[in-house]
Design an enzyme around this catalytic site. Structure first.
Site, PDB file in Angstrom:
ATOM      1  N   GLY A 196       0.874  -1.162   0.011  1.00  9.15           N
ATOM      2  CA  GLY A 196      -0.237  -0.400   0.333  1.00  9.15           C
ATOM      3  C   GLY A 196       1.070   1.621  -0.412  1.00  9.15           C
ATOM      4  N   ASP A 197       2.053   1.484   0.276  1.00  9.43           N
ATOM      5  CA  ASP A 197       2.716   2.505   0.382  1.00  9.43           C
ATOM      6  C   ASP A 197       4.310   2.393  -0.296  1.00  9.43           C
ATOM      7  OD1 ASP A 197       3.629   5.356   1.085  1.00  9.43           O
ATOM      8  OD2 ASP A 197       3.509   5.374   2.976  1.00  9.43           O
TER       9      ASP A 197
END
Length: 289
Positions: A196-197
């Site tokens: 996600g990041d």
């Protein structure tokens, strides 16, 4: 260096004394230190007096999801997580020594990320919201990726940027035009488990040359959005991408799609830092005016 209440909390909960503490870089959000703890050894501590109190709790959930996927990607073990003084959140993790990549490290990383993306959910999103950096990340469940991308990724960040004056209201027309084309742009994919990041600052190689990932913003999404983010700031080798593609090939046209996926991290950076990130967003959506 450490707040007295935080030192007492860790020592009491672990029933062990903190023998030393050395400040380390913790990024732009948290304070961080390497601790040497009696009976445990080295550990990595980060804490924050200003972030939402549940930020580290959500991070623990994300780390567990990544670890439970059992892809071979190394994820730091959680030792302690909590809050002191009502507003100082902290997270104590296994300390992993930074090493150097070996000949096969990038290939191994690409294969293991593909294995992570081969873990599928029934829908896009997550059972709880979390954070991207220090900003809230909405993860309401959707059965359709386009709707998830618009409602949970684009719109919350765009509204935030508009309310703070980062953009003129006229930009909404270009976004709405883009939204109408997304069903034709995005290839169909099952919801994949995402870090996600994932950018160059959220991974390193350990002393055995194995990839280590941390600071996640986990959810189930289209795997291409994760790959697009790895291209945004660099830091990933051609061997990494080749190995990934050998396991999970990407549909043709990804080079054109990735700038649309990267509107999400660029909007996040616009809301965090402003400046040139807003201009990059405007440059991408201008083609839909």
């Amino acid at each position: 260096m450490l707040p007295d209440s935080l030192q007492r909390e860790i020592a009491d909960k672990l029933d062990a004394s903190i023998e030393s503490a050395t400040r380390v870089s913790g990024g732009s959000i948290n304070e961080a230190a390497k601790l040497d703890i009696e009976k445990i050894g080295p550990a990595f501590l980060k804490w924050n007096r200003t972030a939402d109190p549940d930020m580290f709790e959500k991070e623990v959930t994300g780390l567990k999801l990544l670890r439970d996927a059992e892809t071979g990607l190394r994820v730091p073990d959680v030792i302690l997580q909590g809050t002191v003084d009502g507003n100082t959140g902290y997270l104590l993790l296994e300390f992993i020594e930074d090493g150097r990549p070996g000949i096969q490290s990038a290939q191994e990383f690409g294969e293991q990320l593909a294995a992570l993306h081969d873990h599928h959910g029934d829908s896009y999103g997550l059972d709880e919201d979390n954070y991207i950096g220090r900003l809230p990340q909405s993860n309401n469940r959707h059965n359709d990726w386009t709707n998830f991308f618009i409602d949970e990724r684009m719109e919350p960040q765009l509204r935030m940027a508009l309310e703070s004056g980062k953009f003129r209201s006229s930009i909404t027309g270009a976004f709405n035009n883009m939204y109408r084309e997304l069903d034709e742009i995005f290839p169909e994919e099952r919801p994949s488990l995402l870090h996600g990041d994932l950018w160059g600052g959220n991974y390193f190689y350990d002393t055995d040359g194995g990839p280590v990932i941390y600071d996640p913003a986990v959810y189930y999404g289209h795997r291409e959005i994760e790959l697009a983010f790895t291209h945004l700031f660099g830091g990933f080798s051609s061997a990494f991408y080749e190995a990934y593609d050998n396991v999970l090939p990407i549909e043709p046209g990804f080079g054109q799609r990735k700038e649309i996926y990267n509107l999400y991290p660029l909007l996040v950076h616009t809301n965090l830092f402003g400046g040139s990130y807003a201009r990059q967003v405007e440059g991408i959506v201008k083609q839909f005016e």
